[in-house]
Scaffold this motif. Structure first.
Motif, PDB file in Angstrom:
ATOM      1  N   ARG A  25      30.674  40.277  34.857  1.00  0.00           N
ATOM      2  CA  ARG A  25      31.106  39.043  35.487  1.00  0.00           C
ATOM      3  C   ARG A  25      31.592  38.027  34.465  1.00  0.00           C
ATOM      4  O   ARG A  25      31.024  37.855  33.397  1.00  0.00           O
ATOM      5  N   THR A  26      32.655  37.342  34.820  1.00  0.00           N
ATOM      6  CA  THR A  26      33.111  36.187  34.051  1.00  0.00           C
ATOM      7  C   THR A  26      33.135  35.016  35.034  1.00  0.00           C
ATOM      8  O   THR A  26      32.710  35.166  36.169  1.00  0.00           O
ATOM      9  N   ASN A  27      33.646  33.868  34.624  1.00  0.00           N
ATOM     10  CA  ASN A  27      33.714  32.722  35.536  1.00  0.00           C
ATOM     11  C   ASN A  27      34.905  32.815  36.474  1.00  0.00           C
ATOM     12  O   ASN A  27      35.144  31.945  37.274  1.00  0.00           O
ATOM     13  N   ARG A  28      35.662  33.891  36.340  1.00  0.00           N
ATOM     14  CA  ARG A  28      36.834  34.102  37.181  1.00  0.00           C
ATOM     15  C   ARG A  28      36.607  35.361  38.022  1.00  0.00           C
ATOM     16  O   ARG A  28      36.192  36.384  37.510  1.00  0.00           O
ATOM     17  N   ALA A  29      36.896  35.275  39.302  1.00  0.00           N
ATOM     18  CA  ALA A  29      36.698  36.418  40.201  1.00  0.00           C
ATOM     19  C   ALA A  29      37.819  37.435  39.991  1.00  0.00           C
ATOM     20  O   ALA A  29      38.996  37.093  40.040  1.00  0.00           O
ATOM     21  N   THR A  30      37.444  38.679  39.723  1.00  0.00           N
ATOM     22  CA  THR A  30      38.421  39.759  39.604  1.00  0.00           C
ATOM     23  C   THR A  30      37.936  40.948  40.425  1.00  0.00           C
ATOM     24  O   THR A  30      36.733  41.229  40.447  1.00  0.00           O
ATOM     25  N   PRO A  31      38.842  41.643  41.109  1.00  0.00           N
ATOM     26  CA  PRO A  31      38.439  42.809  41.906  1.00  0.00           C
ATOM     27  C   PRO A  31      37.683  43.862  41.089  1.00  0.00           C
ATOM     28  O   PRO A  31      36.814  44.541  41.616  1.00  0.00           O
ATOM     29  N   SER A  32      37.967  43.966  39.798  1.00  0.00           N
ATOM     30  CA  SER A  32      37.301  44.987  38.970  1.00  0.00           C
ATOM     31  C   SER A  32      35.791  44.751  38.873  1.00  0.00           C
ATOM     32  O   SER A  32      35.041  45.663  38.541  1.00  0.00           O
TER      33      SER A  32
END
Length: 181
Positions: A25-32
């Motif tokens: 997880r990062t602070n940005r939502a990504t489908p991966s």
């Protein structure tokens, strides 16, 4: 015999590391973040990306729309139990997944997990290196190459592995920056 002929095996390790850390997880939502989550449906276990469409309509939001609406509850349960700091809202035909802001403690924990995954990648590289080194030593024993060629090949192998270790390090630094943002 050329060290370059083993490039594919080293590349597989790098690809595995990329996939492994993309789920962090990062602070940005990504489908991966979610696509490789395993969901138990139809009496088997399947990755989420084979069961649903995953979109990132906003920087902190993901939407998951299963192709078969009857599995919505199963998908929701898997995401809720994943301990990724996500809140899930069932919208009837799809799920809205919202990332909560990361705390400093969460970031530190994620960086530890990242470092474990990177170390695992380095171990895999060492394993491939050991296998190739064994092939070189066996080739010398079988008189297929000379002792000088063995030394040259092992030296080339070590340079090759250093290059791949640098790639793992670069992937790690990039991901760590994403986590810290």
């Amino acid at each position: 015999m050329k060290i370059d002929q083993y490039r594919e095996e080293f590349d597989k390790v790098i690809e595995h590391v990329k996939v492994d850390i993309s789920a962090l997880r990062t602070n940005r939502a990504t489908p991966s973040m979610l696509e490789n989550m395993i969901v138990e449906v139809y009496n088997s276990k399947m990755p989420l990306n084979q069961l649903a469409s995953i979109q990132a309509p906003e920087p902190r939001t993901l939407t998951i729309e299963p192709w078969d609406k009857s599995i919505l509850k199963s998908v929701e349960k898997v995401i809720q139990t994943a301990s990724l700091g996500l809140s899930v809202a069932n919208e009837g035909t799809y799920l809205r997944v919202i990332l909560s802001p990361m705390t400093e403690e969460t970031r530190k924990e994620l960086i530890k997990v990242l470092n474990d995954k990177l170390e695992s990648g380095r171990r895999s590289l060492r394993g491939v290196r050991d296998d190739v080194k064994e092939i070189i030593i066996t080739a010398e024993k079988n008189k297929e190459i000379t002792e000088d060629e063995r030394y040259t090949l092992i030296e080339d192998l070590d340079k090759f592995v250093r290059c791949y270790n640098d790639k793992v390090e670069e992937l790690g630094k990039k991901k760590e920056e994403e986590i810290k943002l």
